[in-house]
Design a protein around this motif. Sequence first.
Motif, PDB file in Angstrom:
ATOM      1  N   LEU A   1     -41.639  -1.207 -19.689  1.00 42.29           N
ATOM      2  CA  LEU A   1     -42.105   0.413 -20.497  1.00 42.29           C
ATOM      3  C   LEU A   1     -41.729   1.618 -19.675  1.00 42.29           C
ATOM      4  N   GLY A   2     -41.170   1.267 -18.497  1.00 44.63           N
ATOM      5  CA  GLY A   2     -40.567   2.410 -18.207  1.00 44.63           C
ATOM      6  C   GLY A   2     -40.664   3.395 -17.195  1.00 44.63           C
ATOM      7  N   CYS A   3     -42.189   2.933 -16.665  1.00 47.43           N
ATOM      8  CA  CYS A   3     -42.597   4.145 -16.135  1.00 47.43           C
ATOM      9  C   CYS A   3     -43.505   2.924 -14.459  1.00 47.43           C
ATOM     10  N   LYS A   4     -43.706   3.283 -12.886  1.00 46.51           N
ATOM     11  CA  LYS A   4     -44.516   2.959 -12.294  1.00 46.51           C
ATOM     12  C   LYS A   4     -45.262   2.329 -12.304  1.00 46.51           C
ATOM     13  N   ALA A   5     -45.152   1.025 -11.397  1.00 48.16           N
ATOM     14  CA  ALA A   5     -46.534  -0.081 -11.020  1.00 48.16           C
ATOM     15  C   ALA A   5     -46.391  -0.298  -9.295  1.00 48.16           C
ATOM     16  N   VAL A   6     -47.390   0.112  -9.508  1.00 49.84           N
ATOM     17  CA  VAL A   6     -48.023  -0.134  -7.993  1.00 49.84           C
ATOM     18  C   VAL A   6     -49.625  -0.976  -8.070  1.00 49.84           C
ATOM     19  N   PHE A   7     -50.110  -1.310  -6.744  1.00 52.35           N
ATOM     20  CA  PHE A   7     -50.676  -2.930  -6.714  1.00 52.35           C
ATOM     21  C   PHE A   7     -52.278  -2.442  -5.527  1.00 52.35           C
ATOM     22  N   VAL A   8     -53.392  -3.124  -6.406  1.00 54.15           N
ATOM     23  CA  VAL A   8     -54.578  -2.985  -5.594  1.00 54.15           C
ATOM     24  C   VAL A   8     -54.474  -4.369  -4.915  1.00 54.15           C
ATOM     25  N   GLU A   9     -54.989  -3.745  -2.941  1.00 58.72           N
ATOM     26  CA  GLU A   9     -55.290  -5.259  -2.637  1.00 58.72           C
ATOM     27  C   GLU A   9     -56.324  -5.359  -1.870  1.00 58.72           C
ATOM     28  N   ARG A  10     -56.569  -6.318  -1.705  1.00 58.32           N
ATOM     29  CA  ARG A  10     -58.324  -6.083  -0.763  1.00 58.32           C
ATOM     30  C   ARG A  10     -58.318  -6.110   0.365  1.00 58.32           C
ATOM     31  N   VAL A  11     -59.159  -4.735   0.812  1.00 59.29           N
ATOM     32  CA  VAL A  11     -59.732  -4.807   2.120  1.00 59.29           C
ATOM     33  C   VAL A  11     -60.857  -4.511   2.682  1.00 59.29           C
ATOM     34  N   ASP A  12     -61.764  -5.960   3.454  1.00 60.17           N
ATOM     35  CA  ASP A  12     -62.692  -5.571   3.613  1.00 60.17           C
ATOM     36  C   ASP A  12     -63.366  -6.372   2.635  1.00 60.17           C
ATOM     37  N   GLY A  13     -62.412  -7.196   1.865  1.00 59.13           N
ATOM     38  CA  GLY A  13     -63.201  -7.099   0.679  1.00 59.13           C
ATOM     39  C   GLY A  13     -63.413  -6.742  -0.813  1.00 59.13           C
ATOM     40  N   GLU A  14     -62.343  -5.460  -0.675  1.00 54.38           N
ATOM     41  CA  GLU A  14     -62.832  -4.616  -1.653  1.00 54.38           C
ATOM     42  C   GLU A  14     -60.994  -4.059  -2.290  1.00 54.38           C
ATOM     43  N   PHE A  15     -60.982  -3.696  -2.773  1.00 57.07           N
ATOM     44  CA  PHE A  15     -59.282  -3.553  -3.445  1.00 57.07           C
ATOM     45  C   PHE A  15     -59.956  -2.060  -3.782  1.00 57.07           C
ATOM     46  N   GLN A  16     -58.447  -1.793  -2.706  1.00 61.47           N
ATOM     47  CA  GLN A  16     -57.858  -0.484  -2.323  1.00 61.47           C
ATOM     48  C   GLN A  16     -56.240   0.449  -3.423  1.00 61.47           C
ATOM     49  N   LEU A  17     -56.051   0.643  -2.905  1.00 59.83           N
ATOM     50  CA  LEU A  17     -54.800   1.411  -2.962  1.00 59.83           C
ATOM     51  C   LEU A  17     -54.421   1.803  -1.563  1.00 59.83           C
ATOM     52  N   ARG A  18     -53.116   1.232  -1.378  1.00 59.40           N
ATOM     53  CA  ARG A  18     -52.511   1.677   0.084  1.00 59.40           C
ATOM     54  C   ARG A  18     -50.879   1.343   0.151  1.00 59.40           C
ATOM     55  N   ARG A  19     -50.426   1.375   1.519  1.00 58.35           N
ATOM     56  CA  ARG A  19     -49.079   1.421   0.888  1.00 58.35           C
ATOM     57  C   ARG A  19     -48.316   2.884   0.189  1.00 58.35           C
ATOM     58  N   GLY A  20     -49.469   4.037   0.045  1.00 59.65           N
ATOM     59  CA  GLY A  20     -48.983   4.993  -0.137  1.00 59.65           C
ATOM     60  C   GLY A  20     -48.704   5.151  -1.061  1.00 59.65           C
ATOM     61  N   PHE A  21     -49.337   4.238  -1.538  1.00 56.39           N
ATOM     62  CA  PHE A  21     -49.490   4.387  -3.660  1.00 56.39           C
ATOM     63  C   PHE A  21     -50.514   5.565  -3.782  1.00 56.39           C
ATOM     64  N   GLU A  22     -49.828   6.344  -5.393  1.00 59.05           N
ATOM     65  CA  GLU A  22     -51.542   7.228  -5.327  1.00 59.05           C
ATOM     66  C   GLU A  22     -51.632   7.717  -7.213  1.00 59.05           C
ATOM     67  N   ILE A  23     -52.223   7.241  -7.464  1.00 57.60           N
ATOM     68  CA  ILE A  23     -52.557   8.412  -8.821  1.00 57.60           C
ATOM     69  C   ILE A  23     -52.920   9.043  -8.953  1.00 57.60           C
TER      70      ILE A  23
END
Length: 193
Positions: A84-106
């Motif tokens: 698509l020619g765009c950026k990709a980030v992912f959410v990962e589980r922290v204490d059982g809930e998905f969160q953005l981490r690693r400095g990812f931003e929306i």
Amino acid sequence: MRGQEILDEFRDAGALLEGHFILSSGLRSPVFLQKMRIFEDPVRTERVCRALAEVIRESFGQVDLVVSPAIGGIVPGYETARALGCKAVFVERVDGEFQLRRGFEIHAGQRIVVVEDLVTTGLSSRECIAAIREYPGELLGLACIVDRSGGKADVGIPLVSLAQLDIPAYPADALPPELAAIPAVKPGSRVAA
């Protein structure tokens, strides 16, 4: 590449399995899609994700960001974003809930699509979507390679796929006799709920 062509990719990769399988949801199924057999081949992965990117463009137009749930969605999310020619980030589980981490931003104004490998019940998709809704941006929809719910999964936003299958899934205590007669195996990576 859609429908039968996608299923042929799974067959050719040895990723379409038949038997008695315990899904990550805890349900039982006579069919299992071992998607990592697709993703172990970079050429096949690129071909499939390029096709998914085409469906995304047709359905949602311009996309600025692909968000995927870890860990199964990272490879198809990245490769689809590349097409698509765009950026990709992912959410990962922290204490059982998905969160953005690693400095990812929306950021405000970003046009976002969630990319999944497979959708069965839509649970992880809904959890990913809930995490994304905590941020600004326009959530356009969800795209997956295979919707194994046959279009029945409700993820709360538009869902598009390269292939739809209506594969039955049963509670362990309500198996049809032909499935109950086969020993169950758990080929997936997550612990059943």
